[in-house]
Design a protein around this motif. Structure first.
Motif, PDB file in Angstrom:
ATOM      1  N   LEU A  41      42.184  36.705  37.554  1.00 36.63           N
ATOM      2  CA  LEU A  41      42.009  35.372  38.126  1.00 36.63           C
ATOM      3  C   LEU A  41      40.586  35.212  38.670  1.00 36.63           C
ATOM      4  N   ILE A  42      40.084  36.235  39.334  1.00 35.57           N
ATOM      5  CA  ILE A  42      38.704  36.193  39.827  1.00 35.57           C
ATOM      6  C   ILE A  42      37.732  36.090  38.658  1.00 35.57           C
ATOM      7  N   ASP A  43      37.989  36.821  37.572  1.00 31.31           N
ATOM      8  CA  ASP A  43      37.147  36.725  36.375  1.00 31.31           C
ATOM      9  C   ASP A  43      37.090  35.295  35.845  1.00 31.31           C
ATOM     10  N   GLN A  44      38.233  34.623  35.828  1.00 30.13           N
ATOM     11  CA  GLN A  44      38.321  33.269  35.289  1.00 30.13           C
ATOM     12  C   GLN A  44      37.691  32.238  36.217  1.00 30.13           C
ATOM     13  N   ILE A  45      37.988  32.323  37.497  1.00 27.52           N
ATOM     14  CA  ILE A  45      37.582  31.288  38.450  1.00 27.52           C
ATOM     15  C   ILE A  45      36.164  31.487  38.957  1.00 27.52           C
ATOM     16  N   ARG A  46      35.746  32.745  39.103  1.00 29.52           N
ATOM     17  CA  ARG A  46      34.418  33.085  39.638  1.00 29.52           C
ATOM     18  C   ARG A  46      34.192  32.443  41.006  1.00 29.52           C
ATOM     19  N   PRO A  47      35.051  32.777  41.986  1.00 28.68           N
ATOM     20  CA  PRO A  47      34.939  32.153  43.306  1.00 28.68           C
ATOM     21  C   PRO A  47      33.700  32.619  44.064  1.00 28.68           C
ATOM     22  N   HIS A  48      33.320  31.828  45.049  1.00 29.42           N
ATOM     23  CA  HIS A  48      32.221  32.187  45.939  1.00 29.42           C
ATOM     24  C   HIS A  48      32.722  33.031  47.109  1.00 29.42           C
ATOM     25  N   VAL A  49      34.017  32.868  47.456  1.00 27.60           N
ATOM     26  CA  VAL A  49      34.653  33.608  48.549  1.00 27.60           C
ATOM     27  C   VAL A  49      36.134  33.770  48.214  1.00 27.60           C
ATOM     28  N   VAL A  50      36.702  34.898  48.659  1.00 34.46           N
ATOM     29  CA  VAL A  50      38.144  35.119  48.586  1.00 34.46           C
ATOM     30  C   VAL A  50      38.630  35.302  50.021  1.00 34.46           C
ATOM     31  N   MET A  51      39.712  34.601  50.355  1.00 36.64           N
ATOM     32  CA  MET A  51      40.318  34.717  51.687  1.00 36.64           C
ATOM     33  C   MET A  51      41.730  35.254  51.506  1.00 36.64           C
ATOM     34  N   LEU A  52      42.049  36.366  52.208  1.00 31.13           N
ATOM     35  CA  LEU A  52      43.348  37.020  52.057  1.00 31.13           C
ATOM     36  C   LEU A  52      44.090  37.104  53.387  1.00 31.13           C
ATOM     37  N   ASP A  53      45.390  36.864  53.327  1.00 25.30           N
ATOM     38  CA  ASP A  53      46.261  37.033  54.484  1.00 25.30           C
ATOM     39  C   ASP A  53      46.295  38.520  54.817  1.00 25.30           C
ATOM     40  N   TYR A  54      45.783  38.879  55.963  1.00 22.80           N
ATOM     41  CA  TYR A  54      45.580  40.287  56.322  1.00 22.80           C
ATOM     42  C   TYR A  54      46.867  41.102  56.364  1.00 22.80           C
ATOM     43  N   LYS A  55      47.959  40.503  56.735  1.00 25.63           N
ATOM     44  CA  LYS A  55      49.205  41.258  56.809  1.00 25.63           C
ATOM     45  C   LYS A  55      50.092  41.064  55.588  1.00 25.63           C
ATOM     46  N   LEU A  56      49.485  40.741  54.465  1.00 27.52           N
ATOM     47  CA  LEU A  56      50.216  40.608  53.209  1.00 27.52           C
ATOM     48  C   LEU A  56      50.880  41.945  52.884  1.00 27.52           C
ATOM     49  N   HIS A  57      52.163  42.040  53.096  1.00 31.24           N
ATOM     50  CA  HIS A  57      52.931  43.256  52.800  1.00 31.24           C
ATOM     51  C   HIS A  57      52.266  44.505  53.373  1.00 31.24           C
ATOM     52  N   GLY A  58      51.879  44.437  54.626  1.00 29.07           N
ATOM     53  CA  GLY A  58      51.285  45.606  55.285  1.00 29.07           C
ATOM     54  C   GLY A  58      49.903  45.927  54.761  1.00 29.07           C
ATOM     55  N   ALA A  60      48.892  46.208  51.788  1.00 31.45           N
ATOM     56  CA  ALA A  60      48.583  45.684  50.464  1.00 31.45           C
ATOM     57  C   ALA A  60      47.285  44.876  50.459  1.00 31.45           C
ATOM     58  N   CYS A  61      47.055  44.109  51.503  1.00 29.80           N
ATOM     59  CA  CYS A  61      45.851  43.282  51.584  1.00 29.80           C
ATOM     60  C   CYS A  61      44.587  44.147  51.588  1.00 29.80           C
ATOM     61  N   ILE A  62      44.634  45.253  52.295  1.00 35.85           N
ATOM     62  CA  ILE A  62      43.480  46.154  52.339  1.00 35.85           C
ATOM     63  C   ILE A  62      43.235  46.737  50.951  1.00 35.85           C
ATOM     64  N   GLY A  63      44.303  47.114  50.261  1.00 37.14           N
ATOM     65  CA  GLY A  63      44.175  47.634  48.899  1.00 37.14           C
ATOM     66  C   GLY A  63      43.577  46.610  47.949  1.00 37.14           C
ATOM     67  N   ILE A  64      43.996  45.360  48.087  1.00 36.72           N
ATOM     68  CA  ILE A  64      43.464  44.295  47.242  1.00 36.72           C
ATOM     69  C   ILE A  64      41.983  44.086  47.537  1.00 36.72           C
ATOM     70  N   CYS A  65      41.624  44.114  48.811  1.00 38.85           N
ATOM     71  CA  CYS A  65      40.215  43.993  49.184  1.00 38.85           C
ATOM     72  C   CYS A  65      39.395  45.102  48.524  1.00 38.85           C
ATOM     73  N   HIS A  66      39.893  46.325  48.560  1.00 43.14           N
ATOM     74  CA  HIS A  66      39.174  47.453  47.953  1.00 43.14           C
ATOM     75  C   HIS A  66      39.047  47.283  46.442  1.00 43.14           C
ATOM     76  N   GLN A  67      40.096  46.759  45.789  1.00 44.15           N
ATOM     77  CA  GLN A  67      40.025  46.499  44.345  1.00 44.15           C
ATOM     78  C   GLN A  67      38.943  45.463  44.039  1.00 44.15           C
ATOM     79  N   ILE A  68      38.933  44.383  44.823  1.00 40.94           N
ATOM     80  CA  ILE A  68      37.936  43.331  44.616  1.00 40.94           C
ATOM     81  C   ILE A  68      36.539  43.905  44.809  1.00 40.94           C
ATOM     82  N   LYS A  69      36.332  44.635  45.895  1.00 39.59           N
ATOM     83  CA  LYS A  69      35.009  45.189  46.192  1.00 39.59           C
ATOM     84  C   LYS A  69      34.585  46.238  45.161  1.00 39.59           C
TER      85      LYS A  69
END
Length: 119
Positions: A41-58, A60-69
């Motif tokens: 989705l990031i590849d397709q949209i090419r956002p300027h910023v991503v905002m994530l709910d910090y407590k998304l399934h414990g 999980a949000c931190i893991g997603i942040c690490h994947q993005i980074k």
């Protein structure tokens, strides 16, 4: 147009946040869940910023942040949180910034403009 991906598990918060960002002139892609093809989705949209709910399934949000980074090290990722210690946790978990919930609109816009200067 500047584009933001916003994820929050609370649909009411997501609706208000999406509307507030659109009123400020951002193109917004809002999601309640993050699934396995989030980097696509990031590849397709090419956002300027991503905002994530910090407590998304414990953690999980931190893991997603690490994947993005890992794939997009310069893409700002902001944590959305109602935790009173988010100001201490966000940086050690890889986020570029945070937005406290409930959020103040002028502060929200100010934080976003720090990461997305007006053209």
């Amino acid at each position: 147009m500047e584009t933001i991906i916003v994820q929050d598990t609370d649909e009411a918060v997501l609706d208000v946040l999406t509307l507030a960002l659109q009123m400020e002139g951002f193109e917004v892609f809002s999601l309640t869940e993050v699934n396995g093809n989030f980097l696509d989705l990031i590849d397709q949209i090419r956002p300027h910023v991503v905002m994530l709910d910090y407590k998304l399934h414990g953690d999980a949000c931190i893991g997603i942040c690490h994947q993005i980074k890992g794939k997009y090290p310069h893409l700002p990722v902001l944590a959305l949180s109602c935790n009173n210690n988010i100001n201490q946790e966000y940086r050690i978990n890889g986020f570029d910034g945070y937005i406290e919930k409930p959020f103040d609109l002028s502060l929200l816009y100010k934080i976003l403009r720090k990461h997305i200067p007006k053209r």
